[in-house]
Write an enzyme that holds these catalytic residues in place. Structure first.
Site, short mmCIF file in Angstrom:
data_model
loop_
_atom_site.label_atom_id
_atom_site.label_comp_id
_atom_site.label_asym_id
_atom_site.label_seq_id
_atom_site.Cartn_x
_atom_site.Cartn_y
_atom_site.Cartn_z
N ASP A 77 0.84 -1.20 0.00
CA ASP A 77 0.00 0.00 0.00
C ASP A 77 0.87 1.25 0.00
OD1 ASP A 77 0.72 0.42 2.74
OD2 ASP A 77 -0.79 -1.07 3.27
N ASP A 79 1.33 5.42 0.99
CA ASP A 79 0.95 6.60 1.76
C ASP A 79 1.56 7.81 1.07
OD1 ASP A 79 -0.31 5.25 4.01
OD2 ASP A 79 1.69 4.44 4.34
N ASP A 158 8.24 6.93 13.07
CA ASP A 158 8.84 6.03 14.05
C ASP A 158 10.32 5.72 13.78
OD1 ASP A 158 7.99 4.56 11.83
OD2 ASP A 158 6.74 3.17 12.96
#
Ligand code: ATP
Ligand code: MG
Length: 470
Positions: A77, A79, A158
């Site tokens: 996917d 982003d 992160d």
């Protein structure tokens, strides 16, 4: 003053108050070094970045997709990160939807492929200060919708390898935290102070483990160090989010490696009762290990996985023991199984709840198991017509691979499914004779027949539709 007020109303952080590290300038990485193959990028993700850029905004592919592209993996996917606010993004895309509260993003949906593709578009976010009203007592971030600069956005991601921005238009990767170097050195490294960052969002501990298992990278020393001590914070995370993350971990195609890594870093304890139990079961053909290896194989082959089936396998050990215990008290077989199921699901809910619809699937798969023992009369026909037959049968095959039920039983059902009505009658007659000869066969004591090594060949019996059926 007025400027400050407007920024507050717009939810923007005053950039003048950002620390020097948040204004950090990125390293530009060109094609020669990153060698991203644009053929691996979804056309729709490209459309989104191009449309935003044509609208006058900055837009980049970001996060795990860039990490995977650099590693030569086709991302599952995409982003996109932009300086446009969610409302500005929505104004550019007709099929878009604002989702999330704690973390608002826009989903832009594209139809036309074999299934709709969603590109997640998020607005650059500012770092959240410790004193902020957005943080709870243990340091966990409760809301995260303050817009900021790209550099701030990078700092609040992160891991260094997840904080790179790729612009498909000029093929440049912007790397704010040395992600490229860490990719080369195979390291998962937290951006900023690991203890603080894990406190802000304990789910990052699970993410570190998942990425380590997926990429084969090591968790960098300082990032790894605080995890064992902070592990109990994982229980502060809302149950639905924990469920999603565990599911991602189990469906990553590296489930077994992930569970080993969880245990290694001190996160296994108490997360799923079964993780502790599985890890204690030794032997190549422990039920859960066979089930997880099979799940990994399916994911790696691009086949679908049913979460209900997966969790049914993972909690089966507990259910099975409970079932046997109940029966040992003299309770009949079926009520014993149902009581054991209720107990295991109740225990599981205390750790994190498995979504209701998956619980229903699990119950059904488990409840079918004793019905496979009934091979006479109308029962086998009814079972065959059950919409969960394939899933239940596949589950039975797994139990057989783990030497929990004899091949005699799975072979019989294999034949029974395939055969014509007359042959079916014949099969039932022989099953009856067999049972008369040896009343404790099938699911009786004789099932504890130890075998060496998993019966790999027999794995081929598994159907694809049992996974889709759920
Ligand atoms: P994958 O999609 O392979 O699971 P991913 O890294 O893309 O991995 P996503 O959950 O899709 O994971 O998140 C996209 C990006 O958003 C991440 O790469 C990271 O930069 C950022 N991100 C996601 N979750 C967090 C988090 N809990 N804390 C900080 N940053 C996060
Ligand atoms: Mg992703």
């Amino acid at each position: 003053m007025i400027k400050k007020l407007i920024r507050r109303i717009l939810g923007k952080k005053d950039v003048s108050s950002s620390s020097a590290s948040q204004k950090k300038s990125p390293r530009e990485i060109h094609y020669k070094q990153h060698q991203i193959n644009q053929g691996h990028i979804s056309k729709n993700a490209m459309k989104v970045t191009h449309t935003l850029q044509a609208g006058g905004y900055d837009a980049f592919i970001v996060g795990g997709a860039v990490r995977d592209l650099i590693l030569g993996i086709v991302p599952k996917d995409f982003d996109v990160a932009t300086n446009a606010t969610p409302e500005q993004v929505q104004a550019l895309f007709r099929k878009s939807r604002l989702i999330g509260r704690r973390f608002q993003i826009v989903h832009v949906t594209f139809y036309g492929g074999h299934k709709p593709e969603i590109i997640e578009v998020s607005t650059f976010r500012a770092m959240i200060n410790n004193e902020s009203e957005h943080i709870n007592e243990s340091g966990r971030i409760l809301s995260d919708n303050i817009w900021g600069t790209q550099s701030e956005d990078a700092t609040r991601r992160d891991f260094t390898i997840n904080a790179m921005y790729y612009n498909p238009s000029n093929q440049v990767v912007l790397d704010y935290h040395g992600g490229m170097k860490d990719i080369k050195e195979n390291l998962i490294r937290m951006i900023g102070n690991p203890t603080q960052r894990f406190r802000e969002d304990p789910i990052r501990m699970l993410r570190a483990v998942r990425f380590a298992a997926k990429t084969g990278f090591n968790i960098e020393k300082h990032t790894l160090e605080p995890i064992a001590e902070l592990a109990p914070l994982i229980h502060d995370v809302p149950s639905a989010r924990l469920f999603d993350e565990i599911l991602k971990l189990l469906m990553s195609g590296h489930a077994w490696a992930s569970l080993e890594a969880l245990r290694h870093v001190g996160l296994g304890q108490g997360l799923l009762p079964m993780i502790d139990a599985i890890m204690q079961q030794d032997g190549e053909n422990s039920f859960a290990k066979i089930a997880l290896n099979r799940t990994d194989e399916r994911v790696q082959l691009g086949k679908s996985i049913s979460p209900g089936f997966l969790f049914a396998t993972l909690l089966w050990h507990e259910v099975y023991l409970g079932w046997q215990n109940e029966m040992n008290t003299g309770k009949p077989q079926i009520p014993s199984l149902h009581d054991a199921i209720d107990q295991v699901l109740a225990n599981q809910r205390e750790v994190f709840a498995i979504q209701r619809r998956f619980e229903t699937d699990m119950r059904e798969i488990w409840s079918l198991q004793p019905r496979f023992e009934k091979r006479v009369g109308k029962m086998p026909h009814r079972l065959l017509e059950s919409p969960r037959f394939r899933a239940g049968y596949d589950f039975l095959c797994l139990r057989n691979l783990a030497d929990e039920v004899p091949s005699l039983l799975t072979d019989w059902w294999e034949k029974f499914q395939m055969s014509a009505p007359q042959e079916k009658e014949q099969l039932m007659i022989s099953a009856k004779e067999e049972t008369q000869l040896n009343p404790s066969s099938t699911l009786g004591k004789s099932r504890r027949r130890r075998r060496r090594g998993p019966k790999q060949q027999e794995m081929n019996n598994f159907s694809d539709d049992s996974q889709q059926a759920l």
